[in-house]
Motif scaffolding. Structure first.
Motif, PDB file in Angstrom:
ATOM      1  N   ALA A 191       0.838  -1.210   0.000  1.00 29.42           N
ATOM      2  CA  ALA A 191       0.000   0.000   0.000  1.00 29.42           C
ATOM      3  C   ALA A 191       0.868   1.254   0.000  1.00 29.42           C
ATOM      4  O   ALA A 191       0.620   2.203  -0.756  1.00 29.42           O
ATOM      5  CB  ALA A 191      -0.929  -0.005   1.208  1.00 29.42           C
ATOM      6  N   TRP A 192       1.891   1.256   0.860  1.00 30.67           N
ATOM      7  CA  TRP A 192       2.788   2.410   0.947  1.00 30.67           C
ATOM      8  C   TRP A 192       3.565   2.579  -0.350  1.00 30.67           C
ATOM      9  O   TRP A 192       3.731   3.684  -0.863  1.00 30.67           O
ATOM     10  CB  TRP A 192       3.718   2.239   2.133  1.00 30.67           C
ATOM     11  CG  TRP A 192       4.515   3.453   2.488  1.00 30.67           C
ATOM     12  CD1 TRP A 192       4.239   4.754   2.189  1.00 30.67           C
ATOM     13  CD2 TRP A 192       5.730   3.469   3.226  1.00 30.67           C
ATOM     14  NE1 TRP A 192       5.207   5.579   2.695  1.00 30.67           N
ATOM     15  CE2 TRP A 192       6.135   4.817   3.342  1.00 30.67           C
ATOM     16  CE3 TRP A 192       6.518   2.490   3.811  1.00 30.67           C
ATOM     17  CZ2 TRP A 192       7.293   5.189   4.009  1.00 30.67           C
ATOM     18  CZ3 TRP A 192       7.662   2.867   4.477  1.00 30.67           C
ATOM     19  CH2 TRP A 192       8.047   4.209   4.572  1.00 30.67           C
ATOM     20  N   GLU A 252       1.439   4.255  -2.917  1.00 33.14           N
ATOM     21  CA  GLU A 252       1.340   5.709  -2.720  1.00 33.14           C
ATOM     22  C   GLU A 252       2.572   6.426  -3.266  1.00 33.14           C
ATOM     23  O   GLU A 252       2.462   7.442  -3.955  1.00 33.14           O
ATOM     24  CB  GLU A 252       1.190   6.033  -1.237  1.00 33.14           C
ATOM     25  CG  GLU A 252      -0.134   5.674  -0.626  1.00 33.14           C
ATOM     26  CD  GLU A 252      -0.160   5.969   0.865  1.00 33.14           C
ATOM     27  OE1 GLU A 252       0.511   6.940   1.290  1.00 33.14           O
ATOM     28  OE2 GLU A 252      -0.833   5.231   1.593  1.00 33.14           O
ATOM     29  N   ALA A 307       2.593   6.222  -7.103  1.00 36.18           N
ATOM     30  CA  ALA A 307       1.577   7.095  -7.701  1.00 36.18           C
ATOM     31  C   ALA A 307       2.032   8.551  -7.696  1.00 36.18           C
ATOM     32  O   ALA A 307       1.830   9.284  -8.666  1.00 36.18           O
ATOM     33  CB  ALA A 307       0.254   6.946  -6.962  1.00 36.18           C
ATOM     34  N   THR A 308       2.662   8.966  -6.614  1.00 36.51           N
ATOM     35  CA  THR A 308       3.158  10.340  -6.535  1.00 36.51           C
ATOM     36  C   THR A 308       4.275  10.568  -7.541  1.00 36.51           C
ATOM     37  O   THR A 308       4.304  11.592  -8.234  1.00 36.51           O
ATOM     38  CB  THR A 308       3.648  10.657  -5.110  1.00 36.51           C
ATOM     39  OG1 THR A 308       2.596  10.406  -4.188  1.00 36.51           O
ATOM     40  CG2 THR A 308       4.092  12.096  -4.990  1.00 36.51           C
TER      41      THR A 308
END
Length: 184
Positions: free
Chosen positions: A91-92, A95, A98-99
């Motif tokens: 999950a991390w 993130e 995606a950034t």
């Protein structure tokens, strides 16, 4: 005319140290805060790398610097399976990826490594894309055995700023005051 050419060369070779900044009339009497502008409204005159510091390992150890570069290389290439990112949860990692995809980075710069009070080592970095960039801070932590010796490094944390547009050119002459106005 050609007779004076060797004399002219000798003059410039011997006179160049006379014009160095070290030998200015004020010498070292002016503090750096006055000779070099502070971070603030006059910052746009400098390249952004001045903001993240001197490129390289800084005060950090060589092994921490090498590991931090491996982490940034893996993030740049989108290599989620890298051993440097083995302790990052899916999950991390999603993130972070995606950034970074918003920027489409093609290279990175790393600077200003330092040891933190909690035992980790931090580095400032910047990912650069063709039109956008993103800066942040990377934390790596040493893994120690029972005797206190460092056996390996691991990814600890990453802080990312919002992406910014790198295509906008800043007027190099836009600043608040001239150096002379600061004195008078």
């Amino acid at each position: 005319m050609f007779r004076f050419f060797p004399l002219l060369i000798c003059f410039f070779l011997t006179a160049s140290p006379a014009f160095s900044q070290e030998d200015t009339p004020w010498g070292d009497s002016l503090p750096d805060q006055i000779r070099r502008p502070q971070r603030g409204n006059e910052t746009p005159r400098y390249p952004e790398d001045v903001v993240i510091g001197i490129l390289g390992k800084g005060e950090a150890g060589e092994e921490a610097y090498r590991f931090a570069r491996r982490v940034l290389d893996a993030l740049l290439r989108g290599n989620r399976e890298s051993a440097a990112l083995s302790n990052v949860g899916p999950a991390w990692m999603g993130e972070i990826t995606a950034t970074l995809e918003q920027v489409s980075p093609v290279k990175y710069r790393i600077a200003n490594g330092r040891e933190e009070a909690d035992g980790s080592t931090s580095f400032l970095f910047r990912f650069l894309g063709r039109e956008q960039g993103i800066a942040g801070e990377l934390y790596v932590r040493p893994e120690k055995n029972g005797e206190g010796e460092i056996t390996a490094w691991r990814f600890d944390d990453i802080l990312l700023e919002d992406p910014h547009d790198t295509t906008q050119r800043i007027d190099p002459y836009s600043y608040d005051f001239t150096p002379y106005e600061r004195f008078f």
